[in-house]
Design an enzyme around this catalytic site. Structure first.
Site, PDB file in Angstrom:
ATOM      1  N   ASP A  33       0.820  -1.213   0.000  1.00 62.51           N
ATOM      2  CA  ASP A  33       0.000   0.000   0.000  1.00 62.51           C
ATOM      3  C   ASP A  33       0.853   1.261   0.000  1.00 62.51           C
ATOM      4  O   ASP A  33       0.372   2.330  -0.370  1.00 62.51           O
ATOM      5  CB  ASP A  33      -0.913   0.001   1.225  1.00 62.51           C
ATOM      6  CG  ASP A  33      -2.026  -1.009   1.083  1.00 62.51           C
ATOM      7  OD1 ASP A  33      -3.155  -0.597   0.748  1.00 62.51           O
ATOM      8  OD2 ASP A  33      -1.777  -2.212   1.277  1.00 62.51           O
ATOM      9  N   ASN A  68       2.521  -3.221   3.924  1.00 56.55           N
ATOM     10  CA  ASN A  68       1.490  -4.068   3.322  1.00 56.55           C
ATOM     11  C   ASN A  68       0.605  -4.633   4.433  1.00 56.55           C
ATOM     12  O   ASN A  68       0.802  -4.358   5.616  1.00 56.55           O
ATOM     13  CB  ASN A  68       2.135  -5.195   2.500  1.00 56.55           C
ATOM     14  CG  ASN A  68       1.144  -5.908   1.603  1.00 56.55           C
ATOM     15  OD1 ASN A  68       0.378  -5.276   0.883  1.00 56.55           O
ATOM     16  ND2 ASN A  68       1.140  -7.229   1.644  1.00 56.55           N
ATOM     17  N   LYS A  69      -0.355  -5.432   4.052  1.00 58.02           N
ATOM     18  CA  LYS A  69      -1.318  -5.983   5.003  1.00 58.02           C
ATOM     19  C   LYS A  69      -0.606  -6.657   6.179  1.00 58.02           C
ATOM     20  O   LYS A  69       0.427  -7.287   6.028  1.00 58.02           O
ATOM     21  CB  LYS A  69      -2.216  -6.990   4.279  1.00 58.02           C
ATOM     22  CG  LYS A  69      -3.350  -7.527   5.108  1.00 58.02           C
ATOM     23  CD  LYS A  69      -4.254  -6.402   5.622  1.00 58.02           C
ATOM     24  CE  LYS A  69      -4.835  -5.566   4.489  1.00 58.02           C
ATOM     25  NZ  LYS A  69      -5.672  -4.452   4.986  1.00 58.02           N
TER      26      LYS A  69
END
Length: 369
Positions: A246, A256-257
């Site tokens: 992201d 990121n996640k």
């Protein structure tokens, strides 16, 4: 990409040329529902409630959100209000800010009466550019997978095993995806692939979205619990990890996640290559230290304490997992330091996760002296 053989994007202009239509990703994988956005408030809700998600798609939706906002007025004040409200919907994904800055810079130079048509045109162009970037990213990443497959085939393997986390396929973009674009390109080139799909708690984007689109596209895959990845790597069942991001810093740190960092640690410990797929707008050139400078979104704890799914009667239900009185915290993202990343796959090529590596692909970002 294809849904039951039909080419489909995740966002498109409605037939009347005014509204915008999206796939409601909160209803997948069990129901395919198309929603129409007509107002700024609709776009805010679509992003904030994750009807759309994934950094590139959030950016495209925000761009169309500006166009929808200007239907109610084309003044400087209305433009600034729309950008401010849309920016507040998701704090982590840098594509959101990039798209809004792009829209504002284009529209501010125009007379108010020309802004509405220009807003729709620019939002469409941002969407088309996202498709082109991710298709190019996929070609570069497919080259990596092809080389890995040749080595695995020479060693007697019958397939290439790829592990991914969260959803960075075409549902996270306008089309093709980031981490999964190389998988789709390699699959179409005839490389025998199998994808290990992390479920990705707490929202289960892997189990519900990645598995869904791999099913649609005919790519072999298996869903696993998040904590199984390290075990698979220890036993030689993962040949390469590819994830999305992201926000990536100018020095190659990757946000990121949540859970991505743990996968990177396991990959490093087991000598498994760990790649990140990202289009250029996901790079935040203003940030150098991802751990200290990237804001990490905290989402509703109910995403941790409850889970939704389909019951035996086919109804969508929400079930509480935790005891009454137990608290929960829900960090949406974590940061993987650049030292754990084998390479960054972009629309311009593959580079080391470093400032020098990124500037080799984006020389226009070098500071002027």
């Amino acid at each position: 990409m294809r849904i039951h053989g039909k080419s489909t994007r995740t966002i498109w202009l409605a037939a009347d040329g005014a509204g915008v239509e999206i796939i409601d990703q909160t209803r997948l994988p069990h129901d395919f529902v198309v929603l129409r956005l007509d107002t700024l408030e609709d776009a805010e809700r679509a992003i904030g409630e994750m009807w759309v998600r994934g950094a590139p798609l959030i950016g495209a939706t925000a761009a169309y959100g500006v166009a929808l906002a200007l239907r109610a007025g084309q003044t400087d004040e209305r433009l600034d209000e729309a950008c401010r409200r849309l920016l507040a919907t998701r704090p982590t994904a840098v594509n959101l800010r990039w798209a809004l800055d792009d829209m504002r810079s284009v529209l501010r130079t125009l007379a108010p009466e020309k802004r509405l048509a220009a807003a729709y045109e620019r939002a469409a162009r941002i969407s088309d550019e996202d498709v082109a970037m991710n298709a190019a990213l996929g070609e570069h990443g497919a080259g990596i997978l092809r080389d890995l497959w040749e080595k695995r085939r020479a060693a007697g393997a019958d397939r290439l095993n790829v592990l991914t986390h969260c959803n960075a396929g075409w549902l996270a973009t306008v089309d093709w995806g980031t981490a999964l674009a190389p998988v789709y390109k390699a699959h179409e080139a005839g490389i025998p692939l199998h994808v290990w799909v992390d479920e990705t708690r707490p929202r289960n984007q892997g189990a519900s979205l990645t598995a869904c689109e791999l099913n649609w596209h005919g790519v072999a895959h298996t869903v696993i619990v998040d904590n199984a990845g390290g075990h698979l790597m220890q036993h030689g069942l993962v040949d390469v990890c590819i994830v999305g991001t992201d926000r990536t810093t100018a020095t190659g740190d990757v946000c990121n996640k949540i859970g991505t960092y743990l996968k990177a640690l396991a990959a490093r410990d087991n000598d498994v290559p760990f790649y990140v797929g990202l289009p250029g707008p996901t790079i935040d050139w203003t940030i150098e230290d991802g751990i200290r400078q990237i804001p990490i979104e905290e989402r509703d704890p109910a995403e941790v304490t409850h889970i939704s799914g389909r019951d035996p009667a086919g109804r969508r239900v929400s079930i509480q997992l935790t005891p009454d009185g137990s608290g929960a915290v829900n960090y949406g993202f974590d940061v993987t330091p650049a030292r754990l990343v084998t390479g960054l796959i972009t629309e311009r090529g593959v580079c080391p996760a470093s400032r020098r590596g990124l500037l080799s692909l984006y020389p226009e970002k070098r500071p002027h002296v």
